[in-house]
Motif scaffolding. Structure first.
Motif, mmCIF file in Angstrom:
data_model
loop_
_atom_site.group_PDB
_atom_site.id
_atom_site.type_symbol
_atom_site.label_atom_id
_atom_site.label_comp_id
_atom_site.label_asym_id
_atom_site.label_seq_id
_atom_site.Cartn_x
_atom_site.Cartn_y
_atom_site.Cartn_z
ATOM 1 N N ASP A 201 18.232 -18.501 12.431
ATOM 2 C CA ASP A 201 17.062 -18.322 13.291
ATOM 3 C C ASP A 201 16.258 -16.856 13.222
ATOM 4 N N ILE A 202 17.004 -15.937 12.384
ATOM 5 C CA ILE A 202 16.435 -14.560 12.278
ATOM 6 C C ILE A 202 16.838 -14.157 10.732
ATOM 7 N N VAL A 203 16.020 -13.595 9.859
ATOM 8 C CA VAL A 203 16.306 -13.300 8.734
ATOM 9 C C VAL A 203 15.623 -11.867 8.808
ATOM 10 N N VAL A 204 16.210 -10.742 8.434
ATOM 11 C CA VAL A 204 15.847 -9.420 8.351
ATOM 12 C C VAL A 204 16.381 -8.834 7.046
ATOM 13 N N ALA A 205 15.595 -7.512 6.726
ATOM 14 C CA ALA A 205 15.852 -7.054 5.512
ATOM 15 C C ALA A 205 15.128 -6.004 5.166
ATOM 16 N N ASN A 206 15.910 -4.817 4.376
ATOM 17 C CA ASN A 206 15.168 -3.751 3.965
ATOM 18 C C ASN A 206 15.671 -3.547 2.549
ATOM 19 N N PRO A 207 15.262 -4.544 1.565
ATOM 20 C CA PRO A 207 15.517 -4.927 0.337
ATOM 21 C C PRO A 207 15.284 -3.588 -0.508
ATOM 22 N N PRO A 208 15.710 -3.298 -1.710
ATOM 23 C CA PRO A 208 15.245 -2.209 -2.466
ATOM 24 C C PRO A 208 13.839 -2.486 -3.091
ATOM 25 N N VAL A 258 10.507 -8.076 7.213
ATOM 26 C CA VAL A 258 11.233 -7.536 5.693
ATOM 27 C C VAL A 258 10.312 -6.298 5.624
ATOM 28 N N VAL A 259 11.076 -5.216 5.513
ATOM 29 C CA VAL A 259 10.336 -3.897 4.823
ATOM 30 C C VAL A 259 10.228 -3.895 3.352
ATOM 31 N N VAL A 260 8.813 -3.775 3.064
ATOM 32 C CA VAL A 260 8.349 -3.655 1.617
ATOM 33 C C VAL A 260 7.289 -2.472 1.368
ATOM 34 N N ILE A 300 7.419 6.583 -0.606
ATOM 35 C CA ILE A 300 6.499 5.268 -0.875
ATOM 36 C C ILE A 300 6.233 5.032 0.661
ATOM 37 N N PRO A 301 4.854 4.748 0.781
ATOM 38 C CA PRO A 301 4.463 4.247 2.174
ATOM 39 C C PRO A 301 4.885 2.880 2.344
ATOM 40 N N ALA A 302 5.364 2.082 3.419
ATOM 41 C CA ALA A 302 6.070 0.831 3.543
ATOM 42 C C ALA A 302 5.585 0.172 4.411
ATOM 43 N N CYS A 303 5.524 -1.073 4.662
ATOM 44 C CA CYS A 303 5.159 -1.846 5.929
ATOM 45 C C CYS A 303 6.204 -2.791 6.343
ATOM 46 N N ILE A 304 6.089 -3.486 7.465
ATOM 47 C CA ILE A 304 7.121 -4.329 7.747
ATOM 48 C C ILE A 304 6.208 -5.855 7.653
#
Length: 332
Positions: A201-208, A258-260, A300-304
């Protein structure tokens, strides 16, 4: 027994045996968690010095202030919160490697709220680290309903970090979870049977961020066809993680966050092809730019990036929010 025998030789060996006994009594939750931990290590000094250090440790834990029985602390989650506190503070002083196992609580809280988890949801983090992001999602459901009506799933490539996650779940009483040890891109272990990836139902991540050696060589022949929208660049794995997450959202209802790094939004080449296809398919729902210097060890600037499959067919556009200045600085 450990405290009673603290003045006799062999404290390290006895503590190791006690850990193994705890693991044996909780195999479903703690199998292999203590395999790399030994209090009988020579790193603590020679036998006499080691015994003295561990005697003091046992005496400290026997103090009334550390009596954490329910009869004293009630329903307070003292042990679980203390463990998370230690993980956070270790992360904040350990530089780049901290990103391997800890998402800043402000970011994980925001992602959990954006996902709006509901009772009965199956929630997955394919790069779960210590499990803090997963547990934030579960905690939101508990705060709203008072019940643990959800299931947490995760996978972590680094063995010592996987052990952190397992212990974190154990100490917080998260019984309905499945945390696997392995490389999500090369060897996904959260499967539905043997031939299909499990959907959530939900997939969340802060990958490398921009992982260089992510498994490019075997990606084209991926048996789950995760990269059919395009093959991510050999030296940047950001879209490999994104495509895995897209593939594991439940068809017609799944959602993801996801954070990228910002480069994911504008880099050309193979990434531009993948990005265009994801936008055309309506999978991407929105993008939120984050303040700088949020993540340990990198500026490094990041976004969701947010996605969902529920409204993909009818999607007319993507919302974009610049929250890079929308913050209140904590502390001095």
């Amino acid at each position: 027994a450990l405290h009673a025998l603290r003045h006799t030789p062999g404290n390290g060996e006895r503590i190791d045996k006690a850990l193994h006994a705890i693991e044996e009594a909780n195999l479903g939750k703690l199998r292999d968690v203590f395999q790399d931990i030994s209090f009988n290590s020579n790193k603590l000094g020679d036998e006499q010095q080691k015994n003295d250090i561990l005697r003091h440790l046992l005496e400290d834990f026997a103090k009334p202030e550390l009596n954490l029985r329910e009869s004293r602390v009630g329903q307070l989650d003292v042990i679980g919160n203390a463990y998370e506190f230690l993980i956070k503070n270790f992360a904040s002083t350990s530089g780049k490697k901290a990103g391997e196992f800890y998402t800043p609580p402000e970011v994980s809280t925001l992602m959990a709220r954006l996902m709006d988890p509901q009772p009965g949801d199956e929630i997955c983090d394919p790069t779960c680290g210590s499990g803090s992001l997963l547990m934030k999602c579960g905690r939101l459901i508990r705060q709203r309903t008072g019940a643990r009506k959800y299931a947490l799933y995760g996978q972590e490539a680094i063995g010592s970090t996987w052990a952190l996650a397992k212990m974190n779940m154990f100490l917080h009483g998260e019984d309905n979870h499945r945390i696997e040890w392995g490389d999500t891109l090369r060897n996904p272990k959260l499967l539905d049977g043997t031939a299909s990836l499990k959907h959530f139902d939900i997939v969340v991540a802060n990958p490398p961020f921009s992982l260089e050696k992510w498994g490019f060589e075997g990606a084209e022949a991926d048996k789950f066809s995760r990269f059919r929208r395009g093959l991510p660049p050999r030296t940047k794995g950001d879209y490999a993680f994104i495509l895995h997450m897209v593939e594991t959202m439940k068809p017609g209802s799944g959602r993801m966050a996801v954070v990228v790094p910002h480069g994911v939004l504008f880099r050309g080449g193979a990434e531009a092809v993948i990005r265009k296809r994801l936008v055309q398919q309506g999978v991407i729902k929105g993008i939120i730019g984050l303040p700088a210097n949020l993540f340990y060890g990198t500026g490094i600037p990041a976004c969701i990036v947010l996605g969902d499959k529920e409204h993909a067919q009818a999607r007319k556009g993507i919302f974009m929010i610049d929250a890079s200045h929308g913050f209140i600085k904590d502390g001095p």
